[in-house]
Design a protein around this motif. Sequence first.
Motif, PDB file in Angstrom:
ATOM      1  N   GLY A 107      63.366  75.033 119.152  1.00  0.00           N
ATOM      2  CA  GLY A 107      62.459  75.689 118.215  1.00  0.00           C
ATOM      3  C   GLY A 107      63.170  76.715 117.370  1.00  0.00           C
ATOM      4  O   GLY A 107      62.870  76.874 116.170  1.00  0.00           O
ATOM      5  N   VAL A 108      64.125  77.427 117.971  1.00  0.00           N
ATOM      6  CA  VAL A 108      64.923  78.397 117.214  1.00  0.00           C
ATOM      7  C   VAL A 108      65.754  77.666 116.162  1.00  0.00           C
ATOM      8  O   VAL A 108      65.831  78.079 114.999  1.00  0.00           O
ATOM      9  CB  VAL A 108      65.842  79.199 118.162  1.00  0.00           C
ATOM     10  CG1 VAL A 108      66.820  80.054 117.365  1.00  0.00           C
ATOM     11  CG2 VAL A 108      65.008  80.072 119.099  1.00  0.00           C
ATOM     12  N   LEU A 130      61.007  79.572 115.714  1.00  0.00           N
ATOM     13  CA  LEU A 130      60.986  80.715 116.617  1.00  0.00           C
ATOM     14  C   LEU A 130      62.110  81.660 116.236  1.00  0.00           C
ATOM     15  O   LEU A 130      63.148  81.215 115.722  1.00  0.00           O
ATOM     16  CB  LEU A 130      61.158  80.244 118.072  1.00  0.00           C
ATOM     17  CG  LEU A 130      60.026  79.396 118.642  1.00  0.00           C
ATOM     18  CD1 LEU A 130      60.439  78.772 119.984  1.00  0.00           C
ATOM     19  CD2 LEU A 130      58.754  80.220 118.821  1.00  0.00           C
ATOM     20  N   PRO A 131      61.934  82.960 116.472  1.00  0.00           N
ATOM     21  CA  PRO A 131      62.955  83.931 116.067  1.00  0.00           C
ATOM     22  C   PRO A 131      64.292  83.691 116.766  1.00  0.00           C
ATOM     23  O   PRO A 131      64.337  83.303 117.937  1.00  0.00           O
ATOM     24  CB  PRO A 131      62.353  85.278 116.497  1.00  0.00           C
ATOM     25  CG  PRO A 131      60.885  85.025 116.594  1.00  0.00           C
ATOM     26  CD  PRO A 131      60.741  83.603 117.047  1.00  0.00           C
ATOM     27  N   LEU A 144      54.607  81.036 118.030  1.00  0.00           N
ATOM     28  CA  LEU A 144      54.996  80.476 116.738  1.00  0.00           C
ATOM     29  C   LEU A 144      54.792  81.468 115.599  1.00  0.00           C
ATOM     30  O   LEU A 144      55.408  81.330 114.538  1.00  0.00           O
ATOM     31  CB  LEU A 144      54.217  79.188 116.470  1.00  0.00           C
ATOM     32  CG  LEU A 144      54.556  78.023 117.395  1.00  0.00           C
ATOM     33  CD1 LEU A 144      53.639  76.842 117.148  1.00  0.00           C
ATOM     34  CD2 LEU A 144      56.011  77.601 117.212  1.00  0.00           C
ATOM     35  N   ALA A 145      53.944  82.465 115.831  1.00  0.00           N
ATOM     36  CA  ALA A 145      53.745  83.517 114.831  1.00  0.00           C
ATOM     37  C   ALA A 145      54.799  84.618 114.955  1.00  0.00           C
ATOM     38  O   ALA A 145      54.774  85.592 114.196  1.00  0.00           O
ATOM     39  CB  ALA A 145      52.345  84.114 114.962  1.00  0.00           C
ATOM     40  N   GLY A 146      55.699  84.450 115.917  1.00  0.00           N
ATOM     41  CA  GLY A 146      56.771  85.439 116.091  1.00  0.00           C
ATOM     42  C   GLY A 146      56.443  86.541 117.056  1.00  0.00           C
ATOM     43  O   GLY A 146      57.239  87.486 117.214  1.00  0.00           O
ATOM     44  N   CYS A 147      55.287  86.461 117.716  1.00  0.00           N
ATOM     45  CA  CYS A 147      54.897  87.491 118.688  1.00  0.00           C
ATOM     46  C   CYS A 147      55.517  87.148 120.040  1.00  0.00           C
ATOM     47  O   CYS A 147      54.833  86.680 120.964  1.00  0.00           O
ATOM     48  CB  CYS A 147      53.376  87.580 118.785  1.00  0.00           C
ATOM     49  SG  CYS A 147      52.582  88.044 117.237  1.00  0.00           S
ATOM     50  N   VAL A 148      56.801  87.357 120.123  1.00  0.00           N
ATOM     51  CA  VAL A 148      57.567  87.032 121.325  1.00  0.00           C
ATOM     52  C   VAL A 148      58.469  88.211 121.667  1.00  0.00           C
ATOM     53  O   VAL A 148      58.811  89.016 120.804  1.00  0.00           O
ATOM     54  CB  VAL A 148      58.425  85.766 121.109  1.00  0.00           C
ATOM     55  CG1 VAL A 148      57.540  84.541 120.901  1.00  0.00           C
ATOM     56  CG2 VAL A 148      59.387  85.950 119.941  1.00  0.00           C
ATOM     57  N   PRO A 149      58.874  88.332 122.923  1.00  0.00           N
ATOM     58  CA  PRO A 149      59.840  89.375 123.272  1.00  0.00           C
ATOM     59  C   PRO A 149      61.187  89.075 122.622  1.00  0.00           C
ATOM     60  O   PRO A 149      61.580  87.908 122.492  1.00  0.00           O
ATOM     61  CB  PRO A 149      59.912  89.288 124.800  1.00  0.00           C
ATOM     62  CG  PRO A 149      59.487  87.900 125.130  1.00  0.00           C
ATOM     63  CD  PRO A 149      58.478  87.525 124.094  1.00  0.00           C
TER      64      PRO A 149
END
Length: 217
Positions: free
Chosen positions: A156-157, A162-163, A203-208
Motif C-alpha cells: 500500500g505504501v 498509505l504514508p 487510507l485517509a492517513g490516520c495511522v501511527p
Amino acid sequence: MSSRRTPKTDAGTSGGADRPAARGGRPKDPELDGRVLDAAAELLAELGYQELTIEKVAARAGVTRKTVYHRWANKSALVGELLIRNAEVDHIPDLGDTRSEMRELFAQIVRDVDASRGRLLSSLWATIGDPAVLHRFRTEVLGPRRQYARAAVQRGVARGDLPADIDVDLLIDMWSGTVMFRTEVRADALLASQAEAMVDLALAGCVPRLPRPGADS
C-alpha cells in the motif's frame, strides 16, 4: 488447520511408542502426535486448561503417560503445541488494490481473535507464561502473521495509498487490540461497517507514524 485423526491402538504398549526421545526432540511419529493433540483439544474444550492433565490426555488418546511425556515436558508445552498446530497463518495475496488487501488483513485479525475465544483464549494466557511456549508461538505463529501483514501494508505504501512513514507494527497492534478489546472485554460484536471504518481511517492517513530520528532520545 490440522484435520482430525482416527485413534488407533497405542503402539507404546509393545514398547515402540515409549522409546527414548530422539536427540534434539521427541520421537517423530506424526500420527501418534496427532492423536495426543486431538485428545488434548477435546479435553480442553470439555474441561478447560486448569482441569486438563497429562493423565487425562493419555487416557483419552489411548497411550501411556510416558508416551506423552516423551513428546512434551509438561501440560503447557502440550497445549502450546496444540495452539500452534491449530493456528492459521495465511499470507495476504497481492490483489492490486490496497483497500481490498487492508480489508483482508483486518478480516484475518478478526478471525484470529475469534479462534482464540473461550477456553482456548484462557489456555493461551496460561501457556504463554512458559517462556519456551511463548518463544515458539512468537516464532511460528505471530512472526509469520506479522511478516505477511507488513508485506501487505508495504504494498500500500508503494502504491502511494498509505504514508511512507507509517509505523506498520503499531498499526497492526492497534487493530488487533481494538478487535480483542471490543469482542473479548466488552463482549460486543464488531460490525462490518466498523471494520470498514478502520480501513477508511488508514487510507485517509490516520495511522501511527514512525518517530523522526532522535525524537525518542
